[in-house]
Scaffold this active site. Structure first.
Site, PDB file in Angstrom:
ATOM      1  N   HIS A  69       0.808  -1.214   0.000  1.00 27.49           N
ATOM      2  CA  HIS A  69       0.000   0.000   0.000  1.00 27.49           C
ATOM      3  C   HIS A  69       0.843   1.265   0.000  1.00 27.49           C
ATOM      4  O   HIS A  69       0.325   2.349  -0.181  1.00 27.49           O
ATOM      5  CB  HIS A  69      -0.994  -0.036   1.164  1.00 27.49           C
ATOM      6  CG  HIS A  69      -2.173  -0.905   0.850  1.00 27.49           C
ATOM      7  ND1 HIS A  69      -3.465  -0.509   1.046  1.00 27.49           N
ATOM      8  CD2 HIS A  69      -2.241  -2.142   0.308  1.00 27.49           C
ATOM      9  CE1 HIS A  69      -4.292  -1.474   0.657  1.00 27.49           C
ATOM     10  NE2 HIS A  69      -3.567  -2.479   0.212  1.00 27.49           N
TER      11      HIS A  69
ATOM     12  N   SER B 137       0.186  -1.247  -6.441  1.00 32.98           N
ATOM     13  CA  SER B 137       0.354  -2.497  -7.157  1.00 32.98           C
ATOM     14  C   SER B 137       1.103  -2.296  -8.462  1.00 32.98           C
ATOM     15  O   SER B 137       0.998  -1.240  -9.088  1.00 32.98           O
ATOM     16  CB  SER B 137      -1.013  -3.102  -7.475  1.00 32.98           C
ATOM     17  OG  SER B 137      -1.685  -3.449  -6.300  1.00 32.98           O
TER      18      SER B 137
ATOM     19  N   LYS C 281     -14.361  -8.090  -8.350  1.00 33.75           N
ATOM     20  CA  LYS C 281     -13.608  -8.986  -9.213  1.00 33.75           C
ATOM     21  C   LYS C 281     -12.901 -10.072  -8.377  1.00 33.75           C
ATOM     22  O   LYS C 281     -12.887 -11.255  -8.749  1.00 33.75           O
ATOM     23  CB  LYS C 281     -12.571  -8.180 -10.009  1.00 33.75           C
ATOM     24  CG  LYS C 281     -11.924  -9.004 -11.108  1.00 33.75           C
ATOM     25  CD  LYS C 281     -10.971  -8.176 -11.954  1.00 33.75           C
ATOM     26  CE  LYS C 281     -10.253  -9.062 -12.941  1.00 33.75           C
ATOM     27  NZ  LYS C 281      -9.285  -8.369 -13.771  1.00 33.75           N
ATOM     28  N   ASP C 282     -12.337  -9.660  -7.232  1.00 29.37           N
ATOM     29  CA  ASP C 282     -11.654 -10.620  -6.363  1.00 29.37           C
ATOM     30  C   ASP C 282     -12.624 -11.672  -5.832  1.00 29.37           C
ATOM     31  O   ASP C 282     -12.279 -12.850  -5.747  1.00 29.37           O
ATOM     32  CB  ASP C 282     -10.984  -9.906  -5.177  1.00 29.37           C
ATOM     33  CG  ASP C 282      -9.633  -9.309  -5.562  1.00 29.37           C
ATOM     34  OD1 ASP C 282      -9.175  -9.566  -6.696  1.00 29.37           O
ATOM     35  OD2 ASP C 282      -9.033  -8.600  -4.732  1.00 29.37           O
TER      36      ASP C 282
ATOM     37  N   GLU D 166       5.263 -33.940   0.598  1.00 25.98           N
ATOM     38  CA  GLU D 166       4.036 -33.476  -0.035  1.00 25.98           C
ATOM     39  C   GLU D 166       4.362 -32.867  -1.404  1.00 25.98           C
ATOM     40  O   GLU D 166       5.476 -32.396  -1.633  1.00 25.98           O
ATOM     41  CB  GLU D 166       3.388 -32.412   0.849  1.00 25.98           C
ATOM     42  CG  GLU D 166       2.844 -32.980   2.133  1.00 25.98           C
ATOM     43  CD  GLU D 166       1.443 -33.499   1.967  1.00 25.98           C
ATOM     44  OE1 GLU D 166       1.290 -34.628   1.464  1.00 25.98           O
ATOM     45  OE2 GLU D 166       0.503 -32.791   2.333  1.00 25.98           O
TER      46      GLU D 166
END
Lengths: 258, 531
Positions: free
Chosen positions: B216, B220, B244-245, B288
């Site tokens: 922040h 981005s 959208k997220d 894994e």
């Protein structure tokens, strides 16, 4: 584009080689059987066949349980096989368990009740090994989850006994099994045609027995499968509807941009 | 977050709180109107998805911890009890154990996006490093979590991984004892692992907070990799990216839910449904799936790092720093550079070959080549494997300096784009190699006398071939390509990408012309789509 072509070229070049080596191993892959608990796309509609579970339990009781424990299963769990409370009480009552200490500090035997676990054939692992020529019969509560491709594997193992090939070096008490890693299995062929009596007219064959016991063991390892798949269906329907709504919301939100 | 001038809220309760602690102002600033580039593609969803997975893991984990018992005698049974008898326990456990896999899927896509679009570059280096820290913490947490059910793979996976630490010189044995709480993986190991498995997710949460804080500050990155130039390039985070997220998140959860409800055990290993037994080693210990590429790198180092190799690599490193990374050499002249390159390259290559061929001798004598044996090599194969494995993640930390090309996005760097895709492919191949037995042979051929080859293939006792052994001529030559070699080849690709390709590209790649602004690029795309 170039990258993609290289990728496919490599995959195509490696694929036949690796499959040749995969089949080169001398333990064959257990063939896939069709099971009611795997029905539908990705087993989505799979359910347990209660009659088969009951027959499987009968086989476990009469044959397997003389060597194999199932200590994670309780008599109360048998409700899932379609038995009612009185039947379960009656089944449990056929067994005795050690309980205690009582008020005087002594251990005592009593008849089993539905809240008891299945009674193990041996007091401990050492006793089990001693009675079985040094080999430990594994607990069967989770066996279909504890083996790769478990249900098919157990079926293949039960029906996979063969005459040992010429020159095979079998020790006493070992048996040749096509599907067992290394082929030398300490368990004698446990099931044969006609060994367990079925009351419902189901054929009393090795194949049928194996199918039934596998269904019982699959249930034992995964008792909540039906509830899981049912819940999964609802969850997916909800999520897909939600996704549709969110798609519309997103489209609408972004529509007013220029 | 400061206490600057504040806009009043209409709601009296909100206003009462906000005037005393401006939390609503902060939310409004950071998640409401926060200016976000308007050209995100779907790759930008995975940060929010990873955040959702972290919360899911913490919430389900806390409820599982209420029923779990950290004791070697009881742990396996308590997990079984959760799935069989605890109300909804099967669902909790399925969500948690598949959640680990889906958390890693989200984070791997998130990392890929960061690499492809150059999100690690100035001014976001610290943001990226905090991300690598989160990734390392996740790996520790997931590894420890896999130990808790105390199945066969739990015990033996823990044994293999904790033993790695003993390769560290001087302090390795002590670190291992500290991890074990004794002299083997046992009850004290399990109890401390449980304590750490409960602690680490909250540490992750704290670092995620720092990660988001750093985000922040810089804002981005975006698919074009160019800076935001003004308000016409951005949208307020809410509602555009919240909606959208959420849509992307639901799509992700659909796949996740499919595994939870229809294939809950498909990502785990069947051996972990057998209770841990220190006396029985599983034939094939595998971690894994999300650790497989790193496990392959660990196993790829089967040779000692001898002194020639290290000296050669050191000279090459000086060359790379002086002549490639620094755009003009500071201390050395051109001829020194050529000398570094030639001598360093020759030494490194010779050392590597000698490391692989321990039977090599000095020509015309039968003396072994000095300083190539395990005892005289500064770094043993075991330590080398551990260093390579941790180094493969450590390289991510210095990635912003390995690649200092001014263009961020791979869209405008055609060469970088090819290499970053090759790199990603190599990670997949390494993952496959990690899942296979080390000695698995993919391809082999025998050149020479047919009979002698027969003997090699089937052992000396095989039929008539045995008789020919005595009069068989030259030793046949066996060429093969096995899993270790596959892992070695792609470990090479992995390290070359970071250490050679990226600095070279930073120096020499021209790149394509950048668009003047995000706004114009979006408009141009719209017009093209409309026409």
């Amino acid at each position: 584009m170039l990258v993609r072509n290289i990728f496919f070229a490599v995959v195509l070049a490696v694929a036949p080689v690796s499959s040749a080596f995969a089949s080169g191993g001398d333990t064959p892959t257990p063939p896939s059987q069709s099971w009611q608990f795997e029905e539908g796309l990705f087993g989505m509609y799979g359910t347990y066949d209660k009659a088969a579970l009951q027959r499987g339990y009968k086989i476990y009781r009469e044959v397997c349980s003389s060597c194999h424990s199932m200590k994670r299963i309780y008599f109360r769990n048998l409700e899932a096989l379609g038995y009612n409370e009185n039947q379960i009480k009656a089944i449990a009552a056929e067994y005795t368990v050690e309980d205690g200490p009582n008020e005087e500090g002594d251990m005592f035997d009593r008849t089993a009740i539905p809240s008891d676990a299945f009674i193990s054939p041996f007091a401990n692992d050492n006793a089990a090994k001693f009675a079985n020529g040094g080999a430990l019969p594994p607990d069967l509560s989770l066996i279909t989850k504890a083996r790769a491709n478990g249900s098919n594997y157990v079926y293949a193992l039960l029906t996979g006994y063969e005459e040992a090939p010429h020159g095979a070096d079998l020790a006493q008490g070992q048996h040749w099994n096509k599907y067992f890693a290394g082929h030398k299995l300490s368990m004698a062929p446990p099931l044969m045609d006609g060994q367990v009596t079925y009351e419902d007219g189901t054929p009393e064959t090795l194949e049928q027995y194996s199918r039934d016991i596998v269904q019982f063991l699959t249930w034992a390892a995964d008792p909540h499968m039906e509830a899981r798949k049912k819940a999964g269906f609802r969850v997916l329907v909800f999520l897909i509807l939600f996704a549709g709504i969110m798609y519309a919301v997103k489209k609408r939100t972004w529509a007013d941009l220029h | 977050m400061g206490s600057g001038p504040r806009e009043e809220f209409d709601n009296p309760v909100v206003e009462w709180i906000d005037s005393r602690m401006p939390i609503f102002t902060m939310l409004q600033k950071e998640y409401g109107v926060f200016p976000t580039p308007k050209n995100f593609n779907w790759f930008w969803n995975f940060g929010a998805i990873a955040m959702f997975m972290l919360m899911t893991m913490i919430v389900t984990g806390i409820f599982l911890a209420m029923h779990y018992t950290a004791n070697t005698e009881l742990a396996f049974d308590s997990v079984e009890r959760i799935t069989r008898d605890v109300n909804g326990g099967w669902l909790l456990r399925n969500i948690h154990m598949n959640g680990a896999s889906f958390f890693f899927i989200a984070v791997y896509i998130h990392i890929f996006r960061g690499m492809y679009y150059g999100s690690y570059k100035r001014p976001r280096e610290l943001l990226w490093i905090l991300g690598v820290v989160i990734f390392l913490l996740m790996m520790a947490t997931a590894f420890i979590g896999y130990v808790l059910p105390w199945g066969q793979m739990s015990l033996w996976g823990a044994t293999v991984i904790t033993n790695l630490f003993s390769a560290i010189p001087f302090v390795g044995e002590d670190i291992r004892t500290l991890l074990w709480g004794g002299f083997a993986v046992d009850n004290p190991t399990l109890t401390r692992f449980f304590a750490l498995h409960y602690l680490l997710p909250f540490v992750i949460f704290a670092v995620v907070f720092l990660h988001v804080w750093a985000l922040h500050v810089t804002g981005s990155n975006n698919p074009l990799g160019i800076d935001v130039k003004g308000p016409q390039d951005t949208l307020p985070f809410n509602p555009y990216y919240t909606m959208k997220d959420i849509f992307g998140l639901i799509l992700f959860i659909i796949v996740y839910a499919f595994f939870v409800f229809y294939a809950p055990d498909s990502l785990g290993h069947p051996d972990n449904y057998t209770p841990a037994n220190p006396l029985v080693t599983p034939p094939h210990i595998v971690p894994e799936w999300y650790f497989l590429p790193f496990y392959a790198i660990l196993r790829a180092i089967t040779f000692n790092f001898n002194i020639y190799m290290l000296a050669g690599v050191a000279l090459l490193a000086v060359f790379m720093v002086e002549f490639i990374w620094r755009h003009s050499p500071k201390y050395l002249g051109k001829s020194a550079g050529i000398a570094l390159l030639v001598i360093g390259g020759a030494l490194a290559l010779f050392g590597l070959l000698a490391g692989f061929n321990q039977h090599w001798t000095i020509p015309f004598t039968d003396m072994p080549i000095p300083l190539t044996s395990a005892e005289t090599s500064p770094i043993s194969a075991k330590l080398g494997g551990v260093l390579a494995m941790f180094g493969s993640i450590g390289l991510l930390v210095i990635l912003p300096w390995l690649d200092n090309h001014p263009i961020r996005s791979a869209r405008f760097r055609p060469l970088f784009r090819i290499f970053v895709i090759v790199f990603t492919f190599s990670v997949f191949v390494l993952g496959y190699a990690g899942s296979q037995p080390a000695d698995r042979v993919y391809w082999s051929t025998c050149i020479g006398d047919a009979q002698a080859c027969e003997v090699l293939a089937h052992g000396a006792g095989h039929g008539a071939a045995a008789h020919h052994e005595a009069d068989a001529g030259a030793e046949p030559l066996v060429l093969k390509f096995d899993n270790t070699m596959l892992a070695q080849a792609f470990t090479g690709v992995y390290f070359l990408f970071f250490l050679i390709i990226l600095p070279l590209l930073s120096r020499f790649e021209k790149g394509r012309e950048l668009p003047t602004s995000i706004h114009e690029a979006v408009l141009a795309k719209k017009q093209k789509a409309g026409a």
